[in-house]
Design an enzyme around this catalytic site. Structure first.
Site, PDB file in Angstrom:
ATOM      1  N   ASP A  33      -2.627 -16.028 123.822  1.00 37.93           N
ATOM      2  CA  ASP A  33      -2.968 -14.613 123.594  1.00 37.93           C
ATOM      3  C   ASP A  33      -2.940 -13.806 124.887  1.00 37.93           C
ATOM      4  O   ASP A  33      -2.993 -12.586 124.843  1.00 37.93           O
ATOM      5  CB  ASP A  33      -4.318 -14.451 122.861  1.00 37.93           C
ATOM      6  CG  ASP A  33      -5.510 -14.957 123.645  1.00 37.93           C
ATOM      7  OD1 ASP A  33      -5.336 -15.786 124.559  1.00 37.93           O
ATOM      8  OD2 ASP A  33      -6.637 -14.514 123.343  1.00 37.93           O
ATOM      9  N   GLY A 121     -21.472 -22.550 124.119  1.00 40.24           N
ATOM     10  CA  GLY A 121     -20.470 -23.332 124.853  1.00 40.24           C
ATOM     11  C   GLY A 121     -19.609 -24.208 123.964  1.00 40.24           C
ATOM     12  O   GLY A 121     -18.961 -25.138 124.431  1.00 40.24           O
ATOM     13  N   SER A 122     -19.586 -23.914 122.666  1.00 42.06           N
ATOM     14  CA  SER A 122     -18.860 -24.777 121.742  1.00 42.06           C
ATOM     15  C   SER A 122     -17.419 -24.329 121.534  1.00 42.06           C
ATOM     16  O   SER A 122     -16.665 -24.970 120.827  1.00 42.06           O
ATOM     17  CB  SER A 122     -19.574 -24.780 120.387  1.00 42.06           C
ATOM     18  OG  SER A 122     -19.590 -23.459 119.877  1.00 42.06           O
ATOM     19  N   SER A 127     -19.856 -15.752 123.055  1.00 45.65           N
ATOM     20  CA  SER A 127     -19.896 -14.585 123.952  1.00 45.65           C
ATOM     21  C   SER A 127     -19.168 -13.382 123.345  1.00 45.65           C
ATOM     22  O   SER A 127     -19.676 -12.259 123.387  1.00 45.65           O
ATOM     23  CB  SER A 127     -19.363 -14.927 125.339  1.00 45.65           C
ATOM     24  OG  SER A 127     -18.028 -15.336 125.279  1.00 45.65           O
ATOM     25  N   GLU A 159     -15.284  -8.663 129.271  1.00 51.65           N
ATOM     26  CA  GLU A 159     -15.118 -10.092 129.573  1.00 51.65           C
ATOM     27  C   GLU A 159     -14.248 -10.280 130.820  1.00 51.65           C
ATOM     28  O   GLU A 159     -14.569 -11.060 131.716  1.00 51.65           O
ATOM     29  CB  GLU A 159     -14.481 -10.774 128.350  1.00 51.65           C
ATOM     30  CG  GLU A 159     -14.332 -12.269 128.427  1.00 51.65           C
ATOM     31  CD  GLU A 159     -15.603 -13.065 128.089  1.00 51.65           C
ATOM     32  OE1 GLU A 159     -16.137 -13.674 129.013  1.00 51.65           O
ATOM     33  OE2 GLU A 159     -16.040 -13.084 126.932  1.00 51.65           O
ATOM     34  N   ASP A 171     -10.204 -13.543 120.529  1.00 49.72           N
ATOM     35  CA  ASP A 171     -11.564 -13.754 120.015  1.00 49.72           C
ATOM     36  C   ASP A 171     -12.192 -12.435 119.581  1.00 49.72           C
ATOM     37  O   ASP A 171     -12.787 -12.333 118.501  1.00 49.72           O
ATOM     38  CB  ASP A 171     -12.455 -14.387 121.091  1.00 49.72           C
ATOM     39  CG  ASP A 171     -11.902 -15.709 121.570  1.00 49.72           C
ATOM     40  OD1 ASP A 171     -10.995 -16.238 120.913  1.00 49.72           O
ATOM     41  OD2 ASP A 171     -12.379 -16.196 122.604  1.00 49.72           O
ATOM     42  N   TYR A 221      -9.773 -22.170 133.037  1.00 49.84           N
ATOM     43  CA  TYR A 221      -9.127 -21.203 132.142  1.00 49.84           C
ATOM     44  C   TYR A 221      -8.321 -20.195 132.968  1.00 49.84           C
ATOM     45  O   TYR A 221      -7.148 -19.938 132.690  1.00 49.84           O
ATOM     46  CB  TYR A 221     -10.194 -20.489 131.305  1.00 49.84           C
ATOM     47  CG  TYR A 221      -9.625 -19.521 130.304  1.00 49.84           C
ATOM     48  CD1 TYR A 221      -9.398 -19.908 128.991  1.00 49.84           C
ATOM     49  CD2 TYR A 221      -9.267 -18.226 130.675  1.00 49.84           C
ATOM     50  CE1 TYR A 221      -8.854 -19.030 128.068  1.00 49.84           C
ATOM     51  CE2 TYR A 221      -8.725 -17.339 129.766  1.00 49.84           C
ATOM     52  CZ  TYR A 221      -8.524 -17.742 128.462  1.00 49.84           C
ATOM     53  OH  TYR A 221      -7.978 -16.870 127.564  1.00 49.84           O
TER      54      TYR A 221
HETATM   55  C1  GLA Z   1     -10.670 -18.476 124.756  1.00 51.95           C
HETATM   56  C2  GLA Z   1     -10.269 -17.053 125.088  1.00 51.95           C
HETATM   57  C3  GLA Z   1      -9.154 -16.555 124.170  1.00 51.95           C
HETATM   58  C4  GLA Z   1      -8.005 -17.557 124.093  1.00 51.95           C
HETATM   59  C5  GLA Z   1      -8.521 -18.954 123.830  1.00 51.95           C
HETATM   60  C6  GLA Z   1      -7.419 -19.987 123.910  1.00 51.95           C
HETATM   61  O1  GLA Z   1     -11.293 -18.523 123.510  1.00 51.95           O
HETATM   62  O2  GLA Z   1     -11.361 -16.184 124.996  1.00 51.95           O
HETATM   63  O3  GLA Z   1      -8.707 -15.298 124.610  1.00 51.95           O
HETATM   64  O4  GLA Z   1      -7.210 -17.506 125.228  1.00 51.95           O
HETATM   65  O5  GLA Z   1      -9.546 -19.320 124.753  1.00 51.95           O
HETATM   66  O6  GLA Z   1      -6.490 -19.756 122.920  1.00 51.95           O
END
Ligand code: GLA
Length: 385
Positions: A33, A121-122, A127, A159, A171, A221
């Site tokens: 994304d 954290g799952s 968040s 974020e 998300d 990440y």
């Molecule tokens: C997290 C990020 C999303 C996406 C996913 C992986 O949830 O918040 O934007 O990148 O990881 O697909």
């Protein structure tokens, strides 16, 4: 005591408004994304409940029912900078801060109680759920008249710029636009989207939580995103594209020699391949071909394990065992990975046996228990009357 009574006791005030914001799972389309890819998430029934009342002064008083020991955290609307000591309230505070920066004015404060049942954290987006809840309630209470899509963009900005994690928009979008019994096929480049009926026939989605603390997840990440950005930069020397997912695998393979730095080739390969796979998986779901849909889920996990390297021992243990069981059509990590949750599509009459087996196997191999929940879909962030 119910939540309203807790609110009365904590703030010595009556609740005036109540809101609910869901969590999300992602069916497929992982880690693309932020590369302009197509994703297929859905909102789930667990999430964040928020109760509010208006204050006459310029204070925001926050209370988390999940962390009662911390008590009330008080914020002044004239001092909205990010501060470590403000703990979890930096998330809702960031919404006020960015809106203020955009010129919105808040002439009174609020009492706000949060209560969530998304395991922290799952990887089920607790968040983003809190952020969307806050953006939604602020828009509602202060009558800001901001469109839902702009609230979604705002929460992503908080974020990225205020919290400091370079997430994509999946998300926040899934949580804002979620619809009961549907998944959202979202193009993260154009933000065009379609609701796909999530008809799994006689199957359920089982969420499997590794219970692994994600630790350095945020920095890992950001590193993955940086690799994709770097790969794109190099490929843009030959292709006039805006996003990595605008490219085909053939175009990537033709330029393999240029991507010798670190793991750039594998990272880019995952992104482009996963984008193609997600489109095919969405068609399979639309055609009711759940075997094929499950096959793509497995292929997605393989790619996230081998090429993108965001799964790890705990998630791989769950996924590997899950797909060995009769009645499981497919399984994969969901969300960012590095711990967190995986999902599995399982025949309804096999779910009990499935959970028993995977749970025992996980305990033996990993040394602590995983948790299992049967997922229910839910609606996007809304006011509860
Ligand atoms: C997290 C990020 C999303 C996406 C996913 C992986 O949830 O918040 O934007 O990148 O990881 O697909």
């Amino acid at each position: 005591m119910n939540l309203k009574q807790v609110f009365n006791e904590v703030f010595n005030s009556e609740v005036s408004n109540e809101y609910f914001s869901p969590g999300r799972i992602n069916l497929i389309g992982e880690h693309i994304d932020y590369s302009g890819g197509v994703v297929l998430p859905c909102a789930i029934s667990i999430g964040t409940t928020v109760l509010t009342s208006v204050r006459p002064d310029l204070k925001l008083k926050f209370y988390s029912h999940n962390m009662p020991d911390i008590g009330i955290i008080e914020i002044d609307l004239n001092d909205l900078e990010f501060k470590e000591v403000d703990n979890w309230t930096n998330y809702p505070k960031g919404i006020f801060k960015l809106l203020k920066d955009q010129g919105y004015n808040f002439d009174h404060g609020l009492n706000i109680l949060f209560s969530g049942n998304i395991p922290y954290g799952s990887g089920l987006s607790s968040s983003a759920s809190i952020l969307m809840a806050t953006a939604f309630l602020v828009n509602d209470i202060y009558n800001l008249n901001i469109e839902l899509i702009d609230l979604v963009k705002l929460t992503r900005k908080v974020e990225n710029e205020y919290i400091g994690v370079s997430t994509g928009i999946m998300d926040q979008f899934a949580i804002g636009f979620g619809k009961y019994a549907h998944a959202i096929l979202l193009n993260t480049n154009s933000l065009d989207y379609t609701y796909l009926p999530l008809d799994l026939k006689d199957n359920d989605i089982v969420i499997m939580n590794t219970n692994k603390k994600r630790g350095l997840a945020d920095s890992a990440y950001n590193e993955r995103k940086a690799s994709c950005d770097r790969a794109l930069e190099i490929l843009q020397e030959v292709y006039p594209v805006e996003y990595l997912c605008d490219l085909s695998l053939d175009q990537l393979m033709d330029q393999k020699d240029r991507l010798q730095e670190g793991d750039l080739y594998d990272r880019a390969y995952h992104a482009i391949d996963e984008n193609e796979r997600t489109k095919k998986a969405a068609s399979a779901l639309q055609n009711g071909d759940l075997e094929l849909f499950g096959h793509y889920l497995n292929a997605s996990h393989d790619s996230l394990r081998d090429k993108y390297e965001v799964t790890g021992f705990e998630l791989d243990t769950l996924q590997d065992r899950a797909i060995s069981i009769d009645g499981c059509l497919g399984a994969r990590v969901t969300g960012a990975g590095f711990g967190g949750c995986a999902i599995a599509i399982v025949k309804r009459d096999q779910v009990e046996h499935f959970i028993e087996d995977v749970s025992q196997h996980y305990l033996e191999k990993v040394g602590y228990a995983a948790d299992f929940y049967v997922a229910q879909t839910g609606n996007g962030t809304h006011r509860v009357n």
